[in-house]
Enzyme design. Structure first.
Site, PDB file in Angstrom:
ATOM      1  N   ASP A  30      22.182  59.534 -15.551  1.00 23.83           N
ATOM      2  CA  ASP A  30      21.973  59.657 -16.996  1.00 23.83           C
ATOM      3  C   ASP A  30      23.173  60.385 -17.577  1.00 23.83           C
ATOM      4  O   ASP A  30      23.784  61.235 -16.916  1.00 23.83           O
ATOM      5  CB  ASP A  30      20.686  60.444 -17.276  1.00 23.83           C
ATOM      6  CG  ASP A  30      20.135  60.168 -18.666  1.00 23.83           C
ATOM      7  OD1 ASP A  30      19.114  59.467 -18.774  1.00 23.83           O
ATOM      8  OD2 ASP A  30      20.745  60.643 -19.660  1.00 23.83           O
ATOM      9  N   PHE A 152       6.802  46.853 -18.523  1.00 22.33           N
ATOM     10  CA  PHE A 152       5.579  46.847 -19.336  1.00 22.33           C
ATOM     11  C   PHE A 152       4.750  48.122 -19.160  1.00 22.33           C
ATOM     12  O   PHE A 152       3.620  48.181 -19.622  1.00 22.33           O
ATOM     13  CB  PHE A 152       4.720  45.626 -18.976  1.00 22.33           C
ATOM     14  CG  PHE A 152       5.409  44.325 -19.272  1.00 22.33           C
ATOM     15  CD1 PHE A 152       5.347  43.772 -20.550  1.00 22.33           C
ATOM     16  CD2 PHE A 152       6.159  43.677 -18.315  1.00 22.33           C
ATOM     17  CE1 PHE A 152       6.011  42.582 -20.852  1.00 22.33           C
ATOM     18  CE2 PHE A 152       6.825  42.482 -18.600  1.00 22.33           C
ATOM     19  CZ  PHE A 152       6.748  41.935 -19.871  1.00 22.33           C
ATOM     20  N   GLY A 253      -7.933  52.590 -35.918  1.00 17.59           N
ATOM     21  CA  GLY A 253      -7.577  54.004 -35.982  1.00 17.59           C
ATOM     22  C   GLY A 253      -6.465  54.246 -36.969  1.00 17.59           C
ATOM     23  O   GLY A 253      -6.428  53.635 -38.049  1.00 17.59           O
ATOM     24  N   CYS A 260       7.952  52.447 -28.712  1.00 17.55           N
ATOM     25  CA  CYS A 260       8.149  51.022 -28.441  1.00 17.55           C
ATOM     26  C   CYS A 260       7.706  50.092 -29.574  1.00 17.55           C
ATOM     27  O   CYS A 260       8.534  49.352 -30.112  1.00 17.55           O
ATOM     28  CB  CYS A 260       7.445  50.634 -27.142  1.00 17.55           C
ATOM     29  SG  CYS A 260       8.263  51.348 -25.709  1.00 17.55           S
TER      30      CYS A 260
HETATM   31  P1  NAD Z   1      14.218  57.428 -23.038  1.00 17.63           P
HETATM   32  O1  NAD Z   1      14.821  57.770 -24.338  1.00 17.63           O
HETATM   33  O2  NAD Z   1      13.089  58.259 -22.511  1.00 17.63           O
HETATM   34  O3  NAD Z   1      15.337  57.383 -21.903  1.00 17.63           O
HETATM   35  C1  NAD Z   1      16.551  56.737 -22.068  1.00 17.63           C
HETATM   36  C2  NAD Z   1      17.594  57.523 -21.273  1.00 17.63           C
HETATM   37  O4  NAD Z   1      18.815  56.787 -21.290  1.00 17.63           O
HETATM   38  C3  NAD Z   1      17.900  58.895 -21.857  1.00 17.63           C
HETATM   39  O5  NAD Z   1      17.700  59.881 -20.868  1.00 17.63           O
HETATM   40  C4  NAD Z   1      19.382  58.810 -22.255  1.00 17.63           C
HETATM   41  O6  NAD Z   1      20.073  60.024 -22.075  1.00 17.63           O
HETATM   42  C5  NAD Z   1      19.869  57.731 -21.326  1.00 17.63           C
HETATM   43  N1  NAD Z   1      21.082  57.042 -21.792  1.00 17.63           N
HETATM   44  C6  NAD Z   1      21.318  56.530 -23.010  1.00 17.63           C
HETATM   45  N2  NAD Z   1      22.542  55.959 -23.035  1.00 17.63           N
HETATM   46  C7  NAD Z   1      23.070  56.130 -21.808  1.00 17.63           C
HETATM   47  C8  NAD Z   1      24.290  55.765 -21.210  1.00 17.63           C
HETATM   48  N3  NAD Z   1      25.221  55.102 -21.909  1.00 17.63           N
HETATM   49  N4  NAD Z   1      24.520  56.100 -19.914  1.00 17.63           N
HETATM   50  C9  NAD Z   1      23.582  56.758 -19.212  1.00 17.63           C
HETATM   51  N5  NAD Z   1      22.393  57.132 -19.719  1.00 17.63           N
HETATM   52  C10 NAD Z   1      22.143  56.814 -21.002  1.00 17.63           C
HETATM   53  O7  NAD Z   1      13.769  55.908 -23.165  1.00 17.63           O
HETATM   54  P2  NAD Z   1      12.579  55.172 -22.402  1.00 17.63           P
HETATM   55  O8  NAD Z   1      11.310  55.435 -23.113  1.00 17.63           O
HETATM   56  O9  NAD Z   1      12.701  55.423 -20.958  1.00 17.63           O
HETATM   57  O10 NAD Z   1      12.976  53.659 -22.715  1.00 17.63           O
HETATM   58  C11 NAD Z   1      14.076  53.038 -22.105  1.00 17.63           C
HETATM   59  C12 NAD Z   1      14.000  51.548 -22.411  1.00 17.63           C
HETATM   60  O11 NAD Z   1      12.795  50.999 -21.837  1.00 17.63           O
HETATM   61  C13 NAD Z   1      13.920  51.221 -23.901  1.00 17.63           C
HETATM   62  O12 NAD Z   1      14.567  50.019 -24.145  1.00 17.63           O
HETATM   63  C14 NAD Z   1      12.432  51.056 -24.139  1.00 17.63           C
HETATM   64  O13 NAD Z   1      12.153  50.220 -25.221  1.00 17.63           O
HETATM   65  C15 NAD Z   1      11.997  50.407 -22.845  1.00 17.63           C
HETATM   66  N6  NAD Z   1      10.585  50.624 -22.500  1.00 17.63           N
HETATM   67  C16 NAD Z   1      10.011  51.829 -22.723  1.00 17.63           C
HETATM   68  C17 NAD Z   1       8.673  52.019 -22.366  1.00 17.63           C
HETATM   69  C18 NAD Z   1       8.002  53.336 -22.622  1.00 17.63           C
HETATM   70  O14 NAD Z   1       6.769  53.376 -22.561  1.00 17.63           O
HETATM   71  N7  NAD Z   1       8.724  54.402 -22.889  1.00 17.63           N
HETATM   72  C19 NAD Z   1       7.951  50.974 -21.789  1.00 17.63           C
HETATM   73  C20 NAD Z   1       8.588  49.770 -21.557  1.00 17.63           C
HETATM   74  C21 NAD Z   1       9.913  49.604 -21.917  1.00 17.63           C
END
Ligand code: NAD
Length: 432
Positions: A30, A152, A253, A260
């Site tokens: 990260d 998902f 609700g 998301c």
């Molecule tokens: P998040 O914000 O919790 O984590 C993303 C991470 O990526 C952060 O720690 C950030 O520092 C890091 N990051 C950003 N740019 C970077 C780079 N250039 N190099 C290295 N690290 C980098 O996000 P998340 O909730 O884990 O979501 C990530 C992706 O998955 C998104 O596209 C989201 O839509 C998708 N997603 C999320 C969920 C969910 O429930 N959170 C579920 C399914 C899909």
């Protein structure tokens, strides 16, 4: 297998920890140095049930480690998952700069074949751009494949969702990519659907947009229920018993929030528009969601008459239970709107208080639900945490100045609370 995950947020850490648990050697990378420094010391930056234990045991087994070096991640792995954030720009378009940066870095450091697995939620055709970016930035002519593997999982049940998914989607275009990615997921013994890359990308956006549509639909029905004195929980139950409809995502609700649905809907509407299709249904879904919370605010105002100087308790801050994630949490919107009207707010949330302190000003943070109800005029449930379902209402009633409960998640039995002397207001329910 040696696997790297770039982006160590909710998705990256759950994916990394679960793949390590399956016996792979995982590097979670990260760009956020503080996050990685914490992880190296055993500090897991998010609350996700079971995640800390899983990470701790796999760190001990030397199957997972953390780095800020994308170079290390790329050099030491045959398979690289991309799980960086893809937030919304003001236009609603997905901000894909993180994805582009990672693709450039991968190309820069590759020293042989790599399988790049795109897991972040992205608009259709993103993998095409990832491929182009890597090809344009490669130092040597190494071979690589890109797979679209949308995630998902739901926050709050991320580990179980990752290990027991209804289906695993892999969009790909080579036999080698198929062999590697299916071998990674084989131990889970869950259905794997292999599609072309664009279909896989679309499956994610279409799925989230459909789920958001179900929520907005039942919220719209709840408005009709309120008008005629029907009960939306009964209507939803009756609808959900039809297998063609299904019972999930039919809970009226405050509307959906989180990191998301709002952003994915915006991104899907945006990419559709760019491709020449006006996605009117989804625009209506988005508008219905906003109207729902504004409608709920009106309910609060109608119940209190004058909001200024009223003491209001809000139970639940996170956008849903079992997570500390506050991104687009309806509770925050409600609290800020009520503060603007001059209300004095006390809050309690089982897990999201620390994160909320930096986001909410002028709010009293309480150690539990009972303390939060002391001398208040109204209790609002904004998140359906299990512990709120089991409150001792005799105690709550003694604490409150006025026994008024406004249940934004329909978690209580109206008859029970009314019998106890509360005024109960739900969403789309009799007496609502
Ligand atoms: P998040 O914000 O919790 O984590 C993303 C991470 O990526 C952060 O720690 C950030 O520092 C890091 N990051 C950003 N740019 C970077 C780079 N250039 N190099 C290295 N690290 C980098 O996000 P998340 O909730 O884990 O979501 C990530 C992706 O998955 C998104 O596209 C989201 O839509 C998708 N997603 C999320 C969920 C969910 O429930 N959170 C579920 C399914 C899909």
């Amino acid at each position: 297998m040696n696997i790297s995950i770039i982006g160590s947020g909710y998705v990256g850490l759950v994916t990394g920890a679960c793949l390590a648990e399956l016996g792979n050697k995982v590097i979670c990378a990260d760009s956020a140095a503080k996050k990685i420094a914490g992880l190296k010391k055993g500090i897991v930056p998010i609350y996700e049930p079971g995640l800390e234990e899983l990470i701790t045991s796999n760190v001990k087994n030397k199957r997972i480690k953390f780095t800020t070096s994308i170079k290390e991640a790329v050099l030491k792995s045959e398979v690289i998952f991309i799980a960086v954030g893809t937030p919304s720009l003001d236009s609603g378009e997905a901000d894909l700069t993180g994805i582009e940066n990672v693709a450039q870095s991968i190309a820069e450091h590759m020293d042989g074949y790599r399988l790049i697995v795109e897991k972040s939620t992205v608009p259709v055709q993103t993998c095409y751009w990832i491929k182009k970016t890597i090809a344009a930035n490669l130092k040597h002519k190494h071979k690589f494949d890109v797979v679209s593997n949308p995630e998902f999982l739901r926050e709050g049940s991320g580990i179980n969702d990752f290990t027991h998914p209804d289906r695993i989607i892999v969009g790909l275009e080579s036999a080698k990519a198929e062999e590697i990615i299916t071998s990674i997921y084989k131990p889970l013994n869950r259905p794997i659907l292999v599609t072309n890359i664009k279909s896989a990308e679309l499956i994610k956006h279409a799925s989230n947009a459909f789920l958001a549509t179900k929520i907005s639909f039942i919220n719209a029905v709840s408005q009709i229920c309120d008008k005629v004195g029907a009960d939306v929980t009964e209507v939803a139950q009756g609808m959900g018993l039809d297998n063609r409809i299904g019972k999930y995502f039919l809970h009226a609700g405050l509307g959906y929030g989180g990191s998301c649905f709002p952003k994915d809907l915006d991104a899907f509407i945006n990419i559709a528009g760019k491709l020449g299709y006006d996605f009117e249904i989804l625009k209506a879904v988005r508008e219905t969601n906003q109207k729902q919370i504004d409608f709920f605010l009106e309910k609060i105002k109608n119940a209190l008459w004058i909001v200024k100087d009223k003491h209001i308790t809000v139970l639940g801050l996170s956008f849903k239970p079992n997570t500390d994630d506050l991104r687009n949490a309806p509770a925050l919107y409600l609290i800020r709107a009520l503060q603007q009207e001059g209300a004095k707010i006390k809050v309690y949330d089982p897990k999201a208080m620390d994160k909320a302190r930096s986001l909410l000003k002028g709010v009293v943070f309480c150690k539990d639900a009972y303390t939060a109800c002391r001398s208040t005029d109204c209790l609002i449930v904004a998140t359906e945490w299990n512990e709120f379902k089991e409150l001792d209402f005799k105690r709550i009633k003694k604490h409150m100045r006025r026994p008024l409960i406004i249940d934004g998640r329909n978690i209580y039995d109206p008859a029970y609370l009314q019998e106890m002397g509360f005024t109960y207001i739900g969403v789309g329910r009799q007496n609502g």
